[in-house]
Write a protein that holds these residues in place. Structure first.
Motif, PDB file in Angstrom:
ATOM      1  N   ASP A  17      39.189  27.799  18.975  1.00 54.19           N
ATOM      2  CA  ASP A  17      39.264  29.188  18.554  1.00 54.19           C
ATOM      3  C   ASP A  17      38.141  29.867  19.309  1.00 54.19           C
ATOM      4  N   HIS A  18      38.419  30.236  20.523  1.00 53.97           N
ATOM      5  CA  HIS A  18      37.339  30.591  21.438  1.00 53.97           C
ATOM      6  C   HIS A  18      37.334  32.088  21.718  1.00 53.97           C
ATOM      7  N   GLN A  19      36.213  32.588  22.177  1.00 58.82           N
ATOM      8  CA  GLN A  19      36.127  33.991  22.537  1.00 58.82           C
ATOM      9  C   GLN A  19      35.317  34.151  23.816  1.00 58.82           C
ATOM     10  N   PRO A  20      35.986  34.055  24.955  1.00 60.22           N
ATOM     11  CA  PRO A  20      35.274  34.241  26.216  1.00 60.22           C
ATOM     12  C   PRO A  20      34.828  35.704  26.372  1.00 60.22           C
ATOM     13  N   VAL A  21      33.704  35.912  27.056  1.00 58.34           N
ATOM     14  CA  VAL A  21      33.174  37.254  27.269  1.00 58.34           C
ATOM     15  C   VAL A  21      32.926  37.457  28.763  1.00 58.34           C
ATOM     16  N   ALA A  22      33.437  38.560  29.307  1.00 62.77           N
ATOM     17  CA  ALA A  22      33.223  38.870  30.723  1.00 62.77           C
ATOM     18  C   ALA A  22      31.735  39.113  30.970  1.00 62.77           C
ATOM     19  N   THR A  23      31.238  38.652  32.112  1.00 62.33           N
ATOM     20  CA  THR A  23      29.824  38.878  32.437  1.00 62.33           C
ATOM     21  C   THR A  23      29.603  40.366  32.691  1.00 62.33           C
ATOM     22  N   PRO A  24      28.350  40.844  32.482  1.00 57.72           N
ATOM     23  CA  PRO A  24      28.111  42.293  32.512  1.00 57.72           C
ATOM     24  C   PRO A  24      28.146  42.920  33.903  1.00 57.72           C
ATOM     25  N   ASP A  25      28.135  42.117  34.964  1.00 54.92           N
ATOM     26  CA  ASP A  25      27.981  42.685  36.310  1.00 54.92           C
ATOM     27  C   ASP A  25      29.261  43.252  36.901  1.00 54.92           C
ATOM     28  N   ALA A  26      30.427  42.747  36.488  1.00 54.42           N
ATOM     29  CA  ALA A  26      31.647  43.206  37.148  1.00 54.42           C
ATOM     30  C   ALA A  26      32.845  43.063  36.229  1.00 54.42           C
ATOM     31  N   GLU A  27      33.901  43.803  36.528  1.00 54.50           N
ATOM     32  CA  GLU A  27      35.162  43.626  35.830  1.00 54.50           C
ATOM     33  C   GLU A  27      35.677  42.215  36.100  1.00 54.50           C
ATOM     34  N   CYS A  28      36.346  41.643  35.114  1.00 53.83           N
ATOM     35  CA  CYS A  28      36.882  40.292  35.275  1.00 53.83           C
ATOM     36  C   CYS A  28      38.401  40.370  35.352  1.00 53.83           C
ATOM     37  N   LEU A  29      38.945  39.807  36.435  1.00 51.04           N
ATOM     38  CA  LEU A  29      40.396  39.765  36.613  1.00 51.04           C
ATOM     39  C   LEU A  29      40.840  38.306  36.516  1.00 51.04           C
ATOM     40  N   CYS A  30      41.784  38.039  35.620  1.00 56.08           N
ATOM     41  CA  CYS A  30      42.230  36.656  35.385  1.00 56.08           C
ATOM     42  C   CYS A  30      43.750  36.578  35.431  1.00 56.08           C
ATOM     43  N   PHE A  31      44.215  35.384  35.726  1.00 53.33           N
ATOM     44  CA  PHE A  31      45.639  35.062  35.621  1.00 53.33           C
ATOM     45  C   PHE A  31      45.778  34.041  34.499  1.00 53.33           C
ATOM     46  N   ALA A  32      46.573  34.364  33.485  1.00 52.92           N
ATOM     47  CA  ALA A  32      46.674  33.482  32.322  1.00 52.92           C
ATOM     48  C   ALA A  32      48.105  32.993  32.132  1.00 52.92           C
ATOM     49  N   VAL A  33      48.232  31.718  31.833  1.00 48.82           N
ATOM     50  CA  VAL A  33      49.526  31.111  31.547  1.00 48.82           C
ATOM     51  C   VAL A  33      49.438  30.493  30.161  1.00 48.82           C
ATOM     52  N   VAL A  34      50.310  30.931  29.281  1.00 47.04           N
ATOM     53  CA  VAL A  34      50.260  30.485  27.887  1.00 47.04           C
ATOM     54  C   VAL A  34      51.544  29.748  27.547  1.00 47.04           C
ATOM     55  N   ASP A  35      51.371  28.510  27.155  1.00 45.44           N
ATOM     56  CA  ASP A  35      52.488  27.639  26.824  1.00 45.44           C
ATOM     57  C   ASP A  35      52.577  27.551  25.309  1.00 45.44           C
ATOM     58  N   GLY A  36      53.708  27.902  24.752  1.00 44.63           N
ATOM     59  CA  GLY A  36      53.857  27.828  23.299  1.00 44.63           C
ATOM     60  C   GLY A  36      53.551  29.161  22.662  1.00 44.63           C
ATOM     61  N   PRO A  37      54.054  29.367  21.453  1.00 44.56           N
ATOM     62  CA  PRO A  37      53.882  30.661  20.794  1.00 44.56           C
ATOM     63  C   PRO A  37      52.432  30.905  20.386  1.00 44.56           C
ATOM     64  N   LEU A  38      52.031  32.149  20.434  1.00 42.60           N
ATOM     65  CA  LEU A  38      50.651  32.506  20.101  1.00 42.60           C
ATOM     66  C   LEU A  38      50.516  32.828  18.623  1.00 42.60           C
ATOM     67  N   ARG A  39      49.358  32.491  18.084  1.00 39.57           N
ATOM     68  CA  ARG A  39      48.979  32.973  16.765  1.00 39.57           C
ATOM     69  C   ARG A  39      47.688  33.729  16.972  1.00 39.57           C
ATOM     70  N   LEU A  40      47.762  35.008  17.019  1.00 33.09           N
ATOM     71  CA  LEU A  40      46.574  35.781  17.359  1.00 33.09           C
ATOM     72  C   LEU A  40      45.846  36.201  16.099  1.00 33.09           C
TER      73      LEU A  40
END
Ligand SMILES: [Zn+2]
Lengths: 190, 223
Positions: free
Chosen positions: B186-209
């Motif tokens: 149950d994680h919460q990544p945080v973008a570093t303060p110096d720059a915008e963060c651009l990511c590509f995410a692949v999610v397998d299985g249904p999400l429970r947000l």
């Protein structure tokens, strides 16, 4: 009908045949490659669930690609057998799974090139297939089976876990262990 | 931008699935995009392809129709069918250098002109249609110093950093790095303060947000 065992020596011969196609459009070289690889590619496609006639069509397309793309073959990157395997794999994904096969582009401006330290990492390229085969044969059957299933069954690890009734983590760690053992055997044989 | 080599790589079994051709299309795009940024994994995939070549070479041959060779020989001089995929749009420098080719091929335009969806004050998401019925894939951009969406999930989520960086559980993930979250995290990544963060995410299985942003995400990601 060729009866030579596929040793590293014949592997080197196959590299030369692809290069002859690239250099001079050598049809006898193509025919020799076809005689060797086409029946094995047909076996590969049928292992992965193709019926015989579809497999045969795909084999034809793969061998046509070998003819047309021979100039892009580079024996320092891969042996002829490995190169032809990747063409067959991609063609199967395209034709039978109807998906695109994403590949990195060596000319991509975004590509991070090999550093000097990467030069000695290509040790598995070239004429090593015989050694890899011997290493697979020398593994305990449950490990060599797992490796074969990884290549010859179009199943994700999750699907393997579901059909075998094992937890996903167990499937993954068994595959990881089998690949580690294979790596050690290949290095031992070197 | 220096060509830093990634620290975090796809799992060995995932590289194997890519080399064997059994990996789904969205995950394959993620692997191929990582390969563009990672000479180490490129070499590993070559080794795994060598295993595939060796295994295929050792299969019991299955005879083809007697005229198979003649049929192919007769086709050698056929003109090649034109590539089915039309040439893509001409990309601007930002897109060309930020997004490696395997993923860029799925974008309909430049990063600045794509139909980003609003996902809270600091997050934009671009769902990508990759493959049929496989895992969901999207590009996510996160403002500097802000949190990526927090969620728990029943499947694995794999995130590849393309620009900027984020910190997750004390570890820093930068361009080319692959972060793998399992359903237990149950994680919460945080973008570093110096720059915008651009990511590509692949999610397998249904999400429970979970959390306020999670509830915001839910109706979209359940699609
Ligand atoms: Zn890597």
């Amino acid at each position: 009908m060729e009866t030579t065992p596929n040793t590293d020596a014949t592997g080197g011969r196959h590299d030369g045949l692809v290069e002859a196609i690239a250099a001079t459009g050598d049809r006898p070289a193509f025919a020799e490659l076809f005689e060797h690889f086409a029946p094995r590619l047909k076996a590969y496609l049928m292992r992965l669930g193709s019926d015989a006639s579809t497999a045969e069509e795909v084999v034809q397309e793969v061998m046509l690609t070998v003819w047309r793309k021979a100039a892009s073959f580079d024996r320092r990157q891969a042996s002829a057998g490995t190169w032809i395997f990747t063409i067959a794999r991609n063609r199967r994904i395209d034709r039978l799974r109807r998906e695109r096969r994403p590949e990195f582009d060596p000319n991509d401006p975004a590509l991070v090139p090999e550093g000097p330290a990467d030069a000695d990492r290509t040790v598995w390229a070239g004429q090593i297939e015989g050694r890899v085969r011997a290493a697979i044969e020398s593994l305990p059957p449950e490990q060599s089976d797992l490796i074969r299933r990884a290549y010859f069954e179009d199943q994700s690890h999750r699907e393997i876990a579901e059909t075998s009734g094992l937890p996903l983590g167990t499937v993954k760690s068994r595959i990881r262990l089998a690949m580690q053992r294979l790596r050690e055997r290949i290095d031992d044989l070197g | 931008m220096a060509d830093a080599v990634p620290t975090f790589h796809p799992e060995p079994e995932t590289l194997l699935g890519y080399a064997a051709g059994s990996l789904d299309e969205a995950s394959s795009v993620l692997v191929a995009t990582h390969l563009a940024l990672c000479p180490r994994c490129r070499a590993e995939v070559r080794r795994l392809e060598t295993v595939g070549g060796a295994l295929t070479g050792s299969l019991e041959p299955v005879a083809l129709a007697p005229d198979a060779l003649a049929t192919v020989l007769a086709r050698l001089d056929e003109p090649e069918a034109p590539a089915r995929r039309p040439a893509g749009p001409a990309f601007d420098r930002e897109t060309l250098f930020s997004v490696p080719a395997p993923l860029r091929d799925y974008l309909g335009g430049n990063l600045s002109s794509l139909p980003w969806r609003w996902r809270g004050p600091s997050i934009r998401e671009l769902p990508l249609a990759i493959g049929d019925g496989g895992p969901r894939a999207s590009l996510i951009r996160v403002r500097p110093g802000t949190a990526l969406p927090a969620h728990t999930h029943t499947g694995a989520e794999t995130t590849l950093v393309l620009c900027g960086a984020f910190v997750d559980d004390g570890q820093s993930f930068a361009r080319g790095d692959v972060s793998i979250a399992t359903s237990d995290d149950d994680h919460q990544p945080v973008a570093t303060p110096d720059a915008e963060c651009l990511c590509f995410a692949v999610v397998d299985g249904p999400l429970r947000l979970t959390g306020p942003i999670g509830r915001l995400f839910n109706p979209f990601l359940r699609l």
